[in-house]
Design a protein around this motif. Structure first.
Motif, PDB file in Angstrom:
ATOM      1  N   ASN A  91      42.169  43.258  37.361  1.00 52.14           N
ATOM      2  CA  ASN A  91      42.696  42.805  38.527  1.00 52.14           C
ATOM      3  C   ASN A  91      43.749  42.602  38.763  1.00 52.14           C
ATOM      4  N   ARG A  99      46.243  43.173  40.802  1.00 56.56           N
ATOM      5  CA  ARG A  99      46.193  43.043  42.373  1.00 56.56           C
ATOM      6  C   ARG A  99      47.614  43.915  42.359  1.00 56.56           C
ATOM      7  N   ALA A 127      36.285  49.093  38.482  1.00 63.08           N
ATOM      8  CA  ALA A 127      36.491  48.682  39.462  1.00 63.08           C
ATOM      9  C   ALA A 127      34.658  47.584  39.560  1.00 63.08           C
ATOM     10  N   ARG A 184      34.665  44.326  41.037  1.00 61.38           N
ATOM     11  CA  ARG A 184      35.957  43.577  41.815  1.00 61.38           C
ATOM     12  C   ARG A 184      35.503  44.413  43.668  1.00 61.38           C
ATOM     13  N   VAL A 192      39.497  44.823  45.023  1.00 60.46           N
ATOM     14  CA  VAL A 192      40.400  46.024  44.126  1.00 60.46           C
ATOM     15  C   VAL A 192      39.220  47.200  45.060  1.00 60.46           C
ATOM     16  N   ARG A 228      42.564  35.719  39.786  1.00 61.66           N
ATOM     17  CA  ARG A 228      42.061  36.051  41.593  1.00 61.66           C
ATOM     18  C   ARG A 228      43.129  36.920  42.308  1.00 61.66           C
TER      19      ARG A 228
END
Length: 392
Positions: A219, A221, A248, A253, A256, A392
């Protein structure tokens, strides 16, 4: 007589008295005398303190440029620790690199590490001098670029290593590419530096997984965005049949998934082969100044008052009483920490989720009321800081 001269030399080196050093040597002091029972030679003492002229005198009197014993720091290592560039250059010119013991980590690795623990222009300049002199990793050590990515170090260090010949596609001894190591660590700056130096954005590790696949699993990003902007292949397939999109979905997620080009995303129950263990805390400790904790309580109060109980449940999926409880606890139960200046409060995962949801409502929702003296941008900053800590 000799013992007295040795002691005078030690004292003169420690005080930086160049004249006294010369006198002690003239009186017959041993230029290799140790600076103390658990210290290196007087040359190492002078090198660590950046006393270049004294180092000149000691070496001129016959001092060894290597370590005094297998356990103490060599003069070169001491100079690197002090980021004393000119002393490092002087010692290298006197053969200090060849005198470094092979039983310890290399001085090159040590210098790269020093940029992490004592960052500064002199530390970077010291590393540059070693690279210019051809310093190399020791037996059994990874390539400097790999070690630097694994720590990790600042981008400036990576750029320096690359400028002096490091391969942007360097692989660890288990064949993992540097860009994959950086992606796994969430180091988007390192990923960008490697890409700018020509690293293969789709390089694969021993499992056939790319940096994008590893970033998606974790995760990360910012790393995902960096790789996608560089043209990473989204539909690459690993040896075990995984793709970035499938990973993902398997980790649920949705954000994503949208980054990967999907227009719709849900909480899919997709079996995948996972290469990461995700930690889901059931409790947390909130720490900060008391006004900040009270501000968070006020955010929760405002969100509840604005939305009402029914709308709160619909929009957040969380229990109203949990939100009220954590707001009250933030006001009434936060206490000074032991041996520290902050206040703290232990909260459950559900209470933290309520606080985060309230921040989200004030930052991005329909709520227009803000705590006294606080603007929406400050609330947004609080939310983003919390999200970063939560990964996050």
């Amino acid at each position: 007589m000799r013992h007295g001269a040795d002691q005078h030399l030690v004292e003169a080196v420690r005080s930086g008295d160049e004249t006294a050093v010369g006198q002690a040597l003239a009186d017959g002091a041993d230029p290799d005398v140790k600076a103390g029972r658990f210290r290196g030679s007087v040359l190492a003492e002078a090198a660590g303190a950046g006393r270049l002229e004294i180092a000149h005198r000691l070496v001129g009197a016959g001092a060894r440029v290597g370590p005094a014993d297998p356990y103490s720091a060599s003069p070169l290592r001491a100079a690197v620790d002090g980021a004393n560039v000119e002393v490092v250059r002087f010692l290298i010119a006197r053969g200090a690199l060849a005198a470094e013991p092979a039983t310890r980590s290399s001085v090159l690795t040590h210098a790269a590490s020093h940029t992490r623990f004592r960052p500064g222009p002199a530390s970077l300049a010291t590393l540059r001098v070693l690279l210019e002199a051809g310093a190399a990793p020791g037996p059994g050590e990874e390539a400097p670029l790999i070690t630097a990515v694994m720590w990790p170090v600042a981008p400036a260090v990576l750029r320096l290593l690359l400028a002096y010949g490091a391969d942007a596609d360097q692989r660890r001894t288990d064949t993992t590419p540097a860009i994959v190591l950086a992606a796994r660590r969430g180091d988007h700056a390192a990923v960008d530096v490697l890409l700018q130096a020509g690293a293969d954005v789709d390089a694969r590790d021993g499992q056939g997984r790319t940096a994008l696949m590893h970033a998606v699993e974790r995760n990360e990003r910012q790393v995902i965005a960096t790789l996608l902007l560089a043209g990473a292949t989204i539909d690459a397939v690993s040896a075990d049949g995984m793709t970035a999109l499938r990973l993902a979905r398997g980790w649920q997620r949705q954000h994503v998934e949208f980054m990967l080009g999907e227009n719709h995303a849900g909480l899919d129950d997709v079996p995948i082969a996972r290469t990461a263990v995700r930690i889901v805390p059931i409790g947390v400790r909130l720490t900060g100044d008391r006004p900040m904790l009270l501000l968070l309580a006020s955010v929760i109060d405002i969100a509840l008052d604005d939305l009402g109980d029914a709308e709160w449940r619909i929009r957040t999926g969380l229990d109203v009483e949990t939100a009220r409880t954590i707001a009250a606890r933030l006001r009434d139960e936060s206490v000074p920490a032991t041996n520290a200046s902050w206040y703290q409060l232990d909260a459950t995962a559900e209470e933290l989720a309520a606080a985060r949801s309230a921040l989200n409502e004030l930052a991005y929702g329909t709520t227009r009321t803000m705590p006294a003296g606080t603007g929406r941008l400050e609330i947004t900053d609080m939310l983003e800081e919390l999200n970063r800590q939560l990964g996050r």
